[in-house]
Scaffold this motif. Structure first.
Motif, mmCIF file in Angstrom:
data_model
loop_
_atom_site.group_PDB
_atom_site.id
_atom_site.type_symbol
_atom_site.label_atom_id
_atom_site.label_comp_id
_atom_site.label_asym_id
_atom_site.label_seq_id
_atom_site.Cartn_x
_atom_site.Cartn_y
_atom_site.Cartn_z
ATOM 1 N N ASP A 157 -3.262 5.225 -1.253
ATOM 2 C CA ASP A 157 -4.142 4.082 -0.996
ATOM 3 C C ASP A 157 -4.790 4.701 0.240
ATOM 4 O O ASP A 157 -6.096 4.561 0.644
ATOM 5 N N ARG A 214 0.837 -1.169 -0.034
ATOM 6 C CA ARG A 214 -0.079 0.066 0.026
ATOM 7 C C ARG A 214 0.758 1.202 0.026
ATOM 8 O O ARG A 214 1.872 1.273 0.814
ATOM 9 N N THR A 268 -6.917 9.627 -2.878
ATOM 10 C CA THR A 268 -6.701 8.610 -1.962
ATOM 11 C C THR A 268 -8.203 7.957 -1.927
ATOM 12 O O THR A 268 -9.144 8.501 -2.059
ATOM 13 N N ARG A 269 -8.081 6.514 -1.500
ATOM 14 C CA ARG A 269 -9.252 5.800 -1.276
ATOM 15 C C ARG A 269 -9.735 5.848 -0.028
ATOM 16 O O ARG A 269 -10.869 5.138 0.317
#
Length: 304
Positions: free
Chosen positions: A68, A5, A92-93
């Motif tokens: 991430d 990540r 960003t997630r």
């Protein structure tokens, strides 16, 4: 093999922030730390230098990078949250903001622990025109700043935010707050410890446990507010007893005051948080009375 990540940590140079970074690195994440350059991040992390309050500076430092997860350790105001939401939308997630138990400063419920629903950020009014850049104003409106920052993030349903409402943190040999040292100084000399007439207990969390929790929250998939607190409550008397156990010959004298400043970690209102949501999501908290002696020993060192 699972891809590592990409994690950005904003701030995080001290106390539980640096412990979080070490956990992320140990888990195999590629970690980037963004700050104003005041301190280098732990070994193994990449470093970006920018002023998070300056949108141009922040965008220039980030370039085309995406992440991430973003863990924002230093978001204190709705202005900072609004800027972050603009910059990180689509970048960003997952956006994890460290918030605080202080968001519940108006939710006094001594008979019960307070759940996240007691402060729904979607219903909190935001005022960007307040003097958030004034350090004195911000210091005296810490809880309100965090509450409004959460509200800004929650206002966009598409923004994948988490607000970790952190209980009062204890432990570690690098506790910069001086709160337990305050008790040690007075117990060692027998000086009175000022407490309010009605002195409420509070929930706490160990410095290592909150680092564990943030690392876990970074990898989870829930959104919204979540309370982070160990099981159990501590009173001023509990803290004094634990500190006195490290100071043979010390004396505890509590003195109630009607007006004026009281000792840190003594509260006229309840700061007890319900940690049920985090437990249901899969995190297991420790018991505060089990780790308190260790926290005091870490902070005060060698019986001092």
């Amino acid at each position: 093999m699972e891809k590592a990540r990409e994690v950005l940590v904003i701030g995080g140079n001290r106390y539980f922030g640096k412990r979080l970074i070490r956990r992320l690195l140990a888990a195999g994440d590629r970690v980037t730390v963004l700050n104003r350059g005041s301190a280098a991040p732990p070994a193994g992390a990449r470093h970006l230098v920018a002023d998070r309050d300056d949108e141009n500076s922040l965008r220039e430092a980030l370039g085309s990078r995406t992440f991430d997860v973003v863990v924002d350790q230093v978001c204190y105001t709705p202005r900072q949250a609004a800027l972050a939401r603009r910059v990180f939308a689509g970048r960003t997630r997952r956006y994890v903001m460290t918030s605080t138990v202080e968001v519940y400063e108006y939710e006094d419920s001594p008979a019960a622990l307070v759940p996240e629903s007691a402060v729904d950020p979607r219903t909190v009014a935001v005022d960007l025109e307040l003097p958030w850049d004034d350090p004195e104003f911000l210091d005296s409106h810490y809880g309100e700043g965090k509450r409004q920052a959460e509200a800004v993030l929650a206002a966009d349903p598409a923004f994948p935010y988490v607000a970790v409402r952190v209980a009062h943190v204890l432990g570690g040999d690098d506790d910069f707050t001086g709160r337990l040292a305050h008790y040690a100084d007075r117990i060692r000399t027998g000086a009175p410890i000022a407490v309010p007439l009605v002195n409420r207990p509070a929930t706490y969390i160990h410095v290592e446990e909150i680092a564990d929790f943030l690392a876990w929250a970074a990898g989870a998939d829930f959104t919204g507010p979540v309370n982070a607190a160990s099981h159990g409550l501590l009173s001023t008397e509990d803290l004094c007893e634990a500190v006195a156990a490290r100071l043979p010959g010390g004396r505890v004298e509590l003195r109630t005051v009607e007006v004026g400043e009281v000792s840190p970690l003594s509260f006229a209102r309840s700061y007890g948080m319900d940690n049920t949501r985090a437990g249901r999501l899969g995190f297991t908290f420790g018991e505060v009375h089990q780790w308190l002696p260790k926290a005091v020993a870490e902070t005060l060192g060698g019986g001092d």
